[in-house]
Motif scaffolding. Structure first.
Motif, PDB file in Angstrom:
ATOM      1  N   GLY A 168       2.818   9.807  -2.874  1.00 26.04           N
ATOM      2  CA  GLY A 168       1.577  10.149  -3.552  1.00 26.04           C
ATOM      3  C   GLY A 168       1.553   9.835  -5.036  1.00 26.04           C
ATOM      4  N   LEU A 169       2.438   8.950  -5.491  1.00 23.82           N
ATOM      5  CA  LEU A 169       2.481   8.599  -6.909  1.00 23.82           C
ATOM      6  C   LEU A 169       1.753   7.288  -7.217  1.00 23.82           C
ATOM      7  N   VAL A 170       1.593   6.460  -6.207  1.00 18.99           N
ATOM      8  CA  VAL A 170       0.940   5.160  -6.373  1.00 18.99           C
ATOM      9  C   VAL A 170      -0.091   4.994  -5.268  1.00 18.99           C
ATOM     10  N   GLU A 171      -1.230   4.435  -5.649  1.00 23.30           N
ATOM     11  CA  GLU A 171      -2.273   4.116  -4.678  1.00 23.30           C
ATOM     12  C   GLU A 171      -2.343   2.607  -4.523  1.00 23.30           C
ATOM     13  N   ARG A 172      -2.408   2.166  -3.287  1.00 24.31           N
ATOM     14  CA  ARG A 172      -2.471   0.731  -2.962  1.00 24.31           C
ATOM     15  C   ARG A 172      -3.861   0.432  -2.445  1.00 24.31           C
ATOM     16  N   VAL A 213      -4.127  -7.379  -3.540  1.00 20.20           N
ATOM     17  CA  VAL A 213      -3.625  -6.015  -3.433  1.00 20.20           C
ATOM     18  C   VAL A 213      -3.341  -5.513  -4.843  1.00 20.20           C
ATOM     19  N   GLU A 214      -3.862  -4.327  -5.159  1.00 19.52           N
ATOM     20  CA  GLU A 214      -3.652  -3.734  -6.477  1.00 19.52           C
ATOM     21  C   GLU A 214      -2.989  -2.375  -6.325  1.00 19.52           C
ATOM     22  N   TYR A 215      -2.164  -2.046  -7.307  1.00 16.43           N
ATOM     23  CA  TYR A 215      -1.448  -0.775  -7.332  1.00 16.43           C
ATOM     24  C   TYR A 215      -1.870  -0.002  -8.574  1.00 16.43           C
ATOM     25  N   THR A 216      -2.146   1.293  -8.377  1.00  8.48           N
ATOM     26  CA  THR A 216      -2.609   2.159  -9.450  1.00  8.48           C
ATOM     27  C   THR A 216      -1.834   3.467  -9.401  1.00  8.48           C
ATOM     28  N   ALA A 217      -1.532   4.013 -10.573  1.00 11.91           N
ATOM     29  CA  ALA A 217      -0.896   5.330 -10.648  1.00 11.91           C
ATOM     30  C   ALA A 217      -1.915   6.395 -10.255  1.00 11.91           C
ATOM     31  N   THR A 218      -1.502   7.323  -9.408  1.00 14.28           N
ATOM     32  CA  THR A 218      -2.369   8.440  -9.033  1.00 14.28           C
ATOM     33  C   THR A 218      -2.329   9.495 -10.138  1.00 14.28           C
ATOM     34  N   GLN A 219      -3.165  10.518 -10.014  1.00 14.75           N
ATOM     35  CA  GLN A 219      -3.149  11.599 -11.005  1.00 14.75           C
ATOM     36  C   GLN A 219      -1.788  12.286 -11.028  1.00 14.75           C
ATOM     37  N   LYS A 220      -1.166  12.405  -9.874  1.00 17.40           N
ATOM     38  CA  LYS A 220       0.180  13.002  -9.796  1.00 17.40           C
ATOM     39  C   LYS A 220       1.156  12.220 -10.674  1.00 17.40           C
TER      40      LYS A 220
END
Length: 119
Positions: free
Chosen positions: A79-83, A93-100
């Motif tokens: 739950g630390l990265v969203e794909r 494909v992009e990777y983003t940091a989640t709020q966590k």
């Protein structure tokens, strides 16, 4: 002394006594963000924003494609990265940091300040 059913808020200092390792969250934290590549990936996504796979690979000097894939999957699972996959040709494909993950920003800044004070 706290038992295993005590909540972290029951502790005054927030850090478990060394004689009470079952209360210390450090092993769990190490599983989530431990290792060279996870910290580097998180640092990039937190401070530089969303990145594509190849951008991350270039920024993580020395990481193999397999290792980066494995680390991103683990971070996503935790739950630390969203794909995000876009239906394009070729696929994007992009990777983003989640709020966590974004909540770790202060930790990274503290590590940076610690490094500056001892370097």
């Amino acid at each position: 002394m706290l038992d295993k059913t005590s909540k972290p808020s029951d502790q005054k200092s927030g850090i478990a006594n060394a004689s009470e390792p079952e209360l210390c969250p450090m092993p769990d934290i190490a599983k989530l963000i431990g290792g060279k590549w996870k910290l580097i990936i998180l640092q990039i996504l937190i401070f530089q924003g969303t990145k594509r796979f190849n951008e991350l690979r270039r920024l993580c000097d020395g990481v193999t494609q397999t290792m980066l894939t494995n680390q991103l999957r683990a971070l996503e699972k935790d739950g630390l990265v969203e794909r995000k996959v876009y239906a394009e040709v070729p696929p994007r494909v992009e990777y983003t940091a989640t709020q966590k993950a974004l909540d770790l920003e202060e930790m990274f800044e503290a590590m940076h300040n610690w490094w500056l004070s001892y370097s």
